[in-house]
Enzyme design. Structure first.
Site, PDB file in Angstrom:
ATOM      1  N   CYS A 302       0.794  -1.235   0.000  1.00 40.67           N
ATOM      2  CA  CYS A 302       0.000   0.000   0.000  1.00 40.67           C
ATOM      3  C   CYS A 302       0.827   1.287   0.000  1.00 40.67           C
ATOM      4  O   CYS A 302       0.818   2.029  -0.972  1.00 40.67           O
ATOM      5  CB  CYS A 302      -0.922   0.015   1.214  1.00 40.67           C
ATOM      6  SG  CYS A 302      -2.098  -1.333   1.172  1.00 40.67           S
TER       7      CYS A 302
HETATM    8  N1  LIG Z   1      -2.642  -6.152   1.872  1.00 39.61           N
HETATM    9  C1  LIG Z   1      -3.091  -5.085   2.506  1.00 39.61           C
HETATM   10  O1  LIG Z   1      -2.742  -4.847   3.655  1.00 39.61           O
HETATM   11  C2  LIG Z   1      -4.090  -4.136   1.854  1.00 39.61           C
HETATM   12  C3  LIG Z   1      -4.727  -3.218   2.690  1.00 39.61           C
HETATM   13  C4  LIG Z   1      -5.659  -2.349   2.137  1.00 39.61           C
HETATM   14  C5  LIG Z   1      -5.913  -2.395   0.756  1.00 39.61           C
HETATM   15  N2  LIG Z   1      -5.263  -3.298  -0.046  1.00 39.61           N
HETATM   16  C6  LIG Z   1      -5.608  -3.309  -1.454  1.00 39.61           C
HETATM   17  O2  LIG Z   1      -6.428  -4.445  -1.703  1.00 39.61           O
HETATM   18  C7  LIG Z   1      -6.156  -4.976  -2.996  1.00 39.61           C
HETATM   19  C8  LIG Z   1      -5.776  -6.437  -2.875  1.00 39.61           C
HETATM   20  O3  LIG Z   1      -4.581  -6.543  -2.114  1.00 39.61           O
HETATM   21  P1  LIG Z   1      -4.108  -7.903  -1.440  1.00 39.61           P
HETATM   22  O4  LIG Z   1      -3.031  -7.520  -0.499  1.00 39.61           O
HETATM   23  O5  LIG Z   1      -5.261  -8.674  -0.936  1.00 39.61           O
HETATM   24  O6  LIG Z   1      -3.497  -8.649  -2.710  1.00 39.61           O
HETATM   25  P2  LIG Z   1      -3.043 -10.189  -2.773  1.00 39.61           P
HETATM   26  O7  LIG Z   1      -1.990 -10.240  -3.824  1.00 39.61           O
HETATM   27  O8  LIG Z   1      -2.769 -10.711  -1.408  1.00 39.61           O
HETATM   28  O9  LIG Z   1      -4.337 -10.937  -3.294  1.00 39.61           O
HETATM   29  C9  LIG Z   1      -4.884 -10.720  -4.553  1.00 39.61           C
HETATM   30  C10 LIG Z   1      -5.526 -12.016  -5.026  1.00 39.61           C
HETATM   31  O10 LIG Z   1      -6.168 -11.752  -6.266  1.00 39.61           O
HETATM   32  C11 LIG Z   1      -5.989 -12.883  -7.091  1.00 39.61           C
HETATM   33  N3  LIG Z   1      -6.216 -12.472  -8.472  1.00 39.61           N
HETATM   34  C12 LIG Z   1      -5.401 -11.799  -9.299  1.00 39.61           C
HETATM   35  N4  LIG Z   1      -6.019 -11.596 -10.475  1.00 39.61           N
HETATM   36  C13 LIG Z   1      -7.245 -12.132 -10.374  1.00 39.61           C
HETATM   37  C14 LIG Z   1      -8.353 -12.239 -11.263  1.00 39.61           C
HETATM   38  N5  LIG Z   1      -8.313 -11.720 -12.502  1.00 39.61           N
HETATM   39  N6  LIG Z   1      -9.450 -12.879 -10.817  1.00 39.61           N
HETATM   40  C15 LIG Z   1      -9.496 -13.416  -9.565  1.00 39.61           C
HETATM   41  N7  LIG Z   1      -8.481 -13.341  -8.696  1.00 39.61           N
HETATM   42  C16 LIG Z   1      -7.375 -12.699  -9.093  1.00 39.61           C
HETATM   43  C17 LIG Z   1      -4.587 -13.347  -6.780  1.00 39.61           C
HETATM   44  O11 LIG Z   1      -4.397 -14.698  -7.154  1.00 39.61           O
HETATM   45  C18 LIG Z   1      -4.544 -13.154  -5.259  1.00 39.61           C
HETATM   46  O12 LIG Z   1      -4.983 -14.307  -4.567  1.00 39.61           O
HETATM   47  C19 LIG Z   1      -5.071  -4.087  -3.587  1.00 39.61           C
HETATM   48  O13 LIG Z   1      -5.658  -3.072  -4.344  1.00 39.61           O
HETATM   49  C20 LIG Z   1      -4.417  -3.481  -2.368  1.00 39.61           C
HETATM   50  O14 LIG Z   1      -3.814  -2.234  -2.656  1.00 39.61           O
HETATM   51  C21 LIG Z   1      -4.368  -4.178   0.509  1.00 39.61           C
END
Ligand SMILES: NC(=O)c1ccc[n+]([C@@H]2O[C@H](COP(=O)([O-])OP(=O)(O)OC[C@H]3O[C@@H](n4cnc5c(N)ncnc54)[C@H](O)[C@@H]3O)[C@@H](O)[C@H]2O)c1
Length: 468
Positions: A302
Site C-alpha cells: 500500500c
Molecule cells: N494487503 C493489505 O494490507 C491491503 C490493505 C488495504 C488495501 N489493499 C488493497 O487491496 C487490494 C488487494 O490486495 P491484497 O493484499 O489482498 O493482494 P493479494 O496479492 O494478497 O491478493 C490478490 C488475489 O487476487 C488474485 N487475483 C489476481 N487476479 C485475479 C483475477 N483476474 N481474478 C481473480 N483473482 C485474481 C490473486 O491470485 C490473489 O490471490 C489491492 O488493491 C491493495 O492495494 C491491501
C-alpha cells in the site's frame, strides 16, 4: 433504527436485494482471495451469508476447499469452520458469478515497471464479471486505486453487457444519503476502500468503519446495506471518487509522515540526538500529534504504491503532487542510507563492505507478518550484493526466498544461533519481529546495525549497536 440504517423516504435500496440481506440469503462473491479478500469473505460467511471466493490461483482455491489457510494470521480453523458449515466455498469457476447478489473485487493494484498504475487485474476481473452480470446485482470495487477508476474503467466494461448503471449525482451527510436524484439502474456499482491492516491485533476487520460511495444513490444505499450486515459502522460519501480519494489520503498521510520522521532521523543522527526518544516524548502530548516511526524504507502493497496512483492521475489535471514526490524520494533513499551506515561502521573497524559477511534479520516488510511485498530488506540485499558483500538472511516467516517480480535471490534462511551470529562481520536488524531475542543478538553478534530501534531495551554491549 441506527444512524447507519436511517434512510429518508423515497430513497430505497432495491427491494429484493434488501430482503435477501435481511434473510441472510444474499449470495456474496469475493474476487481475489489474498490478504484483503480472504478475511472479507470469511467475515460475511461468519455473519451467516453464503459466500463464494473466486480466484485465478488454483493452489489457493484447493487449500481453501480443504479448509486450510495460506495466510499466517488467518488460522486454518477460521476457514474450515465456514467450509464445514457450507457458508464458504472457493472456486476458479467464474460462471458462478451469475448466482451472486453482491460481487466484491479485491484484486491487486500494483505499479508497472514505469511506476505507473497497473490496472490490468481490475480490467480483467471486470471482463470476467461482464458475461455473468445480471439485473439487480451489486458490484463493489475494493482495490485501492486513483479517483475515477470505478466510473472510468469498471463501469464502461460492465455496461458493455447491455445493462446500465447511470452516473447520477447525490449528496450524503456521512452516515446516509440525503438528497438523491433517483436512477433507474439495471445493476449497482460502488467503491468501498479496503482498510485491512495485516497483523493488527487491536482492530478486527468488522470494527474498522467501512467507507462507501456509489455511482448513484441506489448503488450507495445497496453497498451501505450490504456492509451494515458485517461491519459495525459504515460511512457514506457522495461519489465513488470521494471514496477512492479517501483511501489514497489515508495512505498518503502515512507515507508523508513516515518521510518526515525519516528525514528528521537523518538530521538527529548528525546532531547526536536520539530520534526515537524525541518521538516518545512528543507522543506524550495528548492532542495534535500522532507518532510515526523511522525505518529502513517503506514496504508492503500500500504505502509505497498507492500515493503514486494519485500522482499519475494528477498529471491529467497538470497538477504536480509535490508532497508525494518528495516523500517518495526520502523514503526510497532509506535502504541506501542503511547500507552507507553499515559501510561507515565497518570502516571504523578497519573493515570494508566488499567481501564482508552480513546477516539480515527480517525480510517481511513489517514485524510479525508473512508479507514481503516491496520490503526494504530486498533492496538492501540487492545493494549489498552490488557492493560485493556476502549476504545471508533469517526471517521466521520465510524459510526460503523464491523468485519475485523484481528480485530472484534464491536464498535459504540461516538460523541466528549464537555461533552463526558470531560468525558474521555484521548483523542488520531490518524487521523487528517480536520473536527475536535482541539481548542474545547483541551479545553474540560482532556489530549490530539497528534500523528500527529494536535493541532499545538491551543494556549490555551497547557499543556494538549502530542505530541508523
Ligand atoms: N494487503 C493489505 O494490507 C491491503 C490493505 C488495504 C488495501 N489493499 C488493497 O487491496 C487490494 C488487494 O490486495 P491484497 O493484499 O489482498 O493482494 P493479494 O496479492 O494478497 O491478493 C490478490 C488475489 O487476487 C488474485 N487475483 C489476481 N487476479 C485475479 C483475477 N483476474 N481474478 C481473480 N483473482 C485474481 C490473486 O491470485 C490473489 O490471490 C489491492 O488493491 C491493495 O492495494 C491491501
Amino acid at each position: 433504527m441506527t444512524m447507519n440504517q436511517a434512510r429518508p423516504a423515497g430513497v430505497e435500496t432495491p427491494t429484493t436485494f434488501r430482503s435477501k440481506l435481511q434473510s441472510k440469503t444474499a449470495q456474496i462473491g469475493v474476487i481475489g482471495l489474498g490478504y484483503v479478500g480472504l478475511p472479507l469473505g470469511l467475515l460475511f460467511a461468519r455473519n451467516g451469508f453464503p459466500t463464494t471466493g473466486f480466484d485465478v490461483d488454483q493452489t489457493k482455491v484447493d487449500a481453501l476447499e480443504k479448509g486450510g489457510s495460506y495466510i499466517r494470521h488467518i488460522p486454518g480453523t477460521a476457514v474450515s469452520e465456514q467450509v464445514e458449515k457450507k457458508r464458504f466455498r472457493a472456486t476458479t469457476e467464474f460462471a458462478l458469478l451469475e448466482a451472486m447478489d453482491a460481487i466484491l473485487i479485491c484484486v491487486p493494484t500494483p505499479l508497472d515497471r514505469h511506476r505507473e498504475p497497473d490496472l490490468s487485474f481490475v480490467r480483467n476481473t471486470s471482463e470476467d464479471i461482464r458475461p455473468h452480470l445480471r439485473r439487480g446485482q451489486l458490484v463493489v470495487l475494493e482495490s485501492t486505486t486513483y479517483p475515477g477508476t470505478t466510473e472510468e474503467v469498471v463501469l464502461p466494461i460492465l455496461e458493455q453487457s447491455g445493462l446500465k448503471c447511470p452516473i447520477v449525482p447525490y449528496t450524503s451527510d456521512g452516515s446516509r444519503v440525503v438528497a438523491p436524484a433517483e436512477s433507474q439502474a439495471d445493476f449497482l456499482l460502488a467503491f468501498s476502500p479496503e482498510r485491512e491492516d495485516p497483523g493488527n491485533t487491536e482492530f478486527q476487520t468488522h470494527q474498522v468503519p467501512k467507507v462507501v460511495g456509489g455511482v448513484n444513490a441506489s448503488s450507495a444505499l445497496a453497498a451501505q446495506a450490504l456492509y451494515n450486515q458485517a461491519f459495525d459502522k459504515t460511512v457514506v460519501v457522495s461519489s465513488t471518487r470521494a471514496a477512492e480519494m479517501t483511501k489514497i489520503l489515508e495512505n498518503t498521510y502515512r507515507c508523508v509522515n513516515i518521510a518526515l520522521v525519516n528525514e528528521l532521523k537523518l538530521l538527529c543522527l548528525r546532531m547526536g540526538i536520539d530520534i526515537w526518544e524525541v518521538i516518545r516524548a512528543a507522543s506524550t502530548k495528548p492532542f495534535g500529534f500522532k507518532p510515526f516511526f523511522p525505518g529502513p524504507g517503506l514496504g508492503g502493497h500500500c504505502i509505497p504504491i498507492d500515493p503514486f496512483y494519485l500522482t499519475w492521475k494528477a498529471r491529467e489535471y497538470e497538477f504536480p503532487t509535490r508532497f508525494i514526490e518528495l516523500a517518495g524520494e526520502i523514503n526510497a533513499a532509506m535502504p541506501a542510507h542503511v547500507v552507507a551506515s553499515l559501510r561507515d561502521a565497518l570502516n571504523a573497524r578497519q573493515q570494508c563492505l566488499q567481501g564482508a559477511r552480513i546477516l539480515i534479520l527480517g525480510i517481511a516488510y513489517k514485524k510479525d507478518i508473512d508479507d514481503l511485498r516491496e520490503s526494504p530488506s530486498l533492496r538492501i540485499i540487492d545493494l549489498l550484493n552490488e557492493k560485493g558483500a556476502k549476504v545471508d538472511y533469517h526471517d521466521p516467516y520465510f524459510p526460503r526466498l523464491h523468485r519475485m517480480r523484481k528480485y530472484d535471490f534464491a536464498m535459504a534462511a540461516v538460523q541466528p544461533t549464537a555461533e552463526a551470529l558470531a560468525s558474521y562481520d555484521a548483523v542488520i536488524i531490518v524487521t523487528d519481529h517480536s520473536s527475536y531475542d535482541y539481548d542474545a543478538i547483541v551479545r553474540y553478534a560482532r556489530l549490530v546495525v539497528d534500523t528500527r530501534n529494536a535493541t532499545q531495551a538491551v543494556q549490555e554491549h551497547r557499543d556494538k549497536i549502530v542505530l541508523c
